[in-house]
Design an enzyme around this catalytic site. Sequence first.
Site, PDB file in Angstrom:
ATOM      1  N   GLU A 196       0.791  -1.208  -0.126  1.00 25.45           N
ATOM      2  CA  GLU A 196      -0.049   0.115   0.224  1.00 25.45           C
ATOM      3  C   GLU A 196       0.865   1.262   0.309  1.00 25.45           C
ATOM      4  O   GLU A 196       0.444   2.154  -0.721  1.00 25.45           O
ATOM      5  CB  GLU A 196      -0.969   0.036   1.308  1.00 25.45           C
TER       6      GLU A 196
ATOM      7  N   PHE B 274      -6.931  -0.933   5.467  1.00 33.95           N
ATOM      8  CA  PHE B 274      -5.506  -1.173   5.150  1.00 33.95           C
ATOM      9  C   PHE B 274      -4.907   0.266   4.962  1.00 33.95           C
ATOM     10  O   PHE B 274      -3.718   0.328   4.466  1.00 33.95           O
ATOM     11  CB  PHE B 274      -5.365  -1.928   3.501  1.00 33.95           C
ATOM     12  N   ILE B 275      -5.608   1.330   5.264  1.00 35.64           N
ATOM     13  CA  ILE B 275      -5.080   2.560   4.984  1.00 35.64           C
ATOM     14  C   ILE B 275      -3.931   3.022   5.966  1.00 35.64           C
ATOM     15  O   ILE B 275      -3.133   3.784   5.557  1.00 35.64           O
ATOM     16  CB  ILE B 275      -6.408   3.619   4.938  1.00 35.64           C
TER      17      ILE B 275
ATOM     18  N   HIS C  93     -10.588  -4.413   7.817  1.00 36.62           N
ATOM     19  CA  HIS C  93     -11.304  -4.282   6.490  1.00 36.62           C
ATOM     20  C   HIS C  93     -12.283  -2.981   6.203  1.00 36.62           C
ATOM     21  O   HIS C  93     -11.831  -2.203   5.504  1.00 36.62           O
ATOM     22  CB  HIS C  93     -12.058  -5.612   5.900  1.00 36.62           C
TER      23      HIS C  93
END
Lengths: 326, 369
Positions: A60, A86-87, A129
């Site tokens: 990411e 996932f940020i 998530h």
Amino acid sequence: MAVKTYIAAITEALDLALERDENVLVFGEDVGENGGVFRATEGLNAKYGKDRVFNTPLAESAIGGMAIGLATEDFRPVMEIQFFGFIFEVMDSIAAQMARNRFRFSSTKQFPIVVRSPYGGGTHTPEMHADNLEGLMAQTPGLRVVMPSNPADAKGLLLASIESNDPVIFLENLKLYRSIKAEVPEGYYTTPLDKAAVAREGSDITVVTYGGMVGNCLKAAENLEKEGISVEVIDLRTVSPIDVETIGKSVEKTGRVVVAQEAQRQAGIASNIMAEISERFILSLKAPIGRVSAPDSVYPFSMAENDWLPQVDDVVAKVKEIVEYD
Amino acid sequence: MVKGLEILDFKKQLEAQDTEFPTLEVLNNDGKLVDQALFDDAGISDEDLVNIMQRMIKQYVLNERSTKLAKQGRLGFVAPTRGQEASQSATSYAFNDDDFLMPGYRDIPQMIHKGFPIYKAFLWSRGHQIGNEMGDVKTWFPQIIIGAQFVQAAGIALGMKMRGKKSVAYTYTGDGGSSQGDTYEGMNTAGAYKANAVFFIQNNGFAISTPRNLQSAAPHLASKGWGAGIPSIVVDGMDALACYIAAKKAREWAVSGNGPVLIETLCDRLEPHSMSGDDPLRYRTKEDIEEWYKKDPLIRMRIFLEAKGLWSSDIEEKYIAEINSEIDDAVKQADNVPKQKVSDFIKNTLENPGYIMEEQIKKFEGEGK
């Protein structure tokens, strides 16, 4: 006008943006041949080729860094973070880099990046998530945070986000992807950023909400109407910056407010909305501002979500409480 | 066929890691060529040699002046570059104007060699917005998050490849930065796309106070590039010719569509981490620093150039005076820049600020701020 799902509207917007401007690139984990884990990019790789719509390594931070680099080379990157949970892996690229870059370069450079990511509970995803982390983004100056609640807005706001020269965090509600269908205008159009919509007109109370919670609030308004309570529902659409003008007009009209969000009480946008209303429109208020949110716990996952997320009944109860306040 | 016992001989594998990365050397401590064949192959002209020397001296003088100005409180953040003249200035000579530099916070010299004005570098140090206005110079501001420039360089490099440009993105981090996840992600991603990038890890011995041996068990930081499947080499970072030749070859490789290269330069940060209160003698010995001074890249280059009749103390003094005068002008120019306004800070944050930010802009403008 054709009737489309929320996700089909997003795919169509990406398609139109790719067609209109050759500098638009769509990339992220699995977005290529596979069309993304939710099929948001279905068919785009085949239509535009692997140089325009492509997979990335499972990294990411690299996706965010690449977007910044590609923007430096005059592309308009539309990057996907597969799930909003996932940020954290890409927070440096988002909060410490792209958000700050216009300021850093003293407005001499633009970073027209869109970060697309699905969020929101109720679909039984694994942990980390679905989290509603929009508050983290909204507390970062230099970012625009957009959270559409319906297919027509999803398409128009995504096209406007891609046109915007400011970085946009574009959050797509997971539960809405395939659960709602609505009429979506044909062809290329944009829905204005930073402008809230009056999703339903009413006179007794204003409910300010956004994203996945809008549907619940509209349902609550329908139920309340049967009980003789007229609810105005404001769909923020852009949650940072906030359209305080539209909120203000409604508050001045109704004098009572409930702010509703999926996120935990200490997270999300609600606190900010309440503060702005308190500071600007307190003399129009006939009652304290009500709040509907999830509780302040870690975001649960899978089967626990629906017990935890705020529901239609929670909105109904809070509206009644504020309407009955004397 | 490899025997199983051989595969499972972990000790042997560790030893192999150590021997796979010999150090590239061209010019030794005495200013003598130790690899005439490589030097001849590189086709370095006399003009190139002088230019490399000039760049290193410019870096040296800029460091002298910047550290003094910092002590006087006339600059903000200053990271000394003494000891890294070959690693920074000589490597950067291998790149063209069209190549994109992604510097770390110690890489101001490379920016200046690219045409970034010194007065703006001073303004950057003071936190003035004008110090971040790059104009047409293909560089970014010095990155504080020390792996971020690697992932961003990967993006620029991919963009260049997509545009069919005959240029590369080149970026620098340190031994400390090589421990950042972004460093690997940048190399790995650029490698996966065979993008036009050259990555440098300047192994200057210390990440603030943490010695190199605590950063990684890897015997060579260059080996990290192997994990990303890219050619990776170790270079004597006090040897300007080795640094330049390695960078030139890496650039040629990357610009030809072969993908990125990683270069580890073995050098030393002879002075404090920054001018904001670091004292190297708290974590290293004077003797250690003195040993590294004996490897000074400027001295070996000077001996080499003097032997060729390309350099002399007169030339050097004249050149140093020129740079000092350029720096004097830059200080004046930086001092004469108008004070920043808070309203501009808000204006620079978003192209379309929205209602609440507009309110704040008006408020500060009303107060003349």
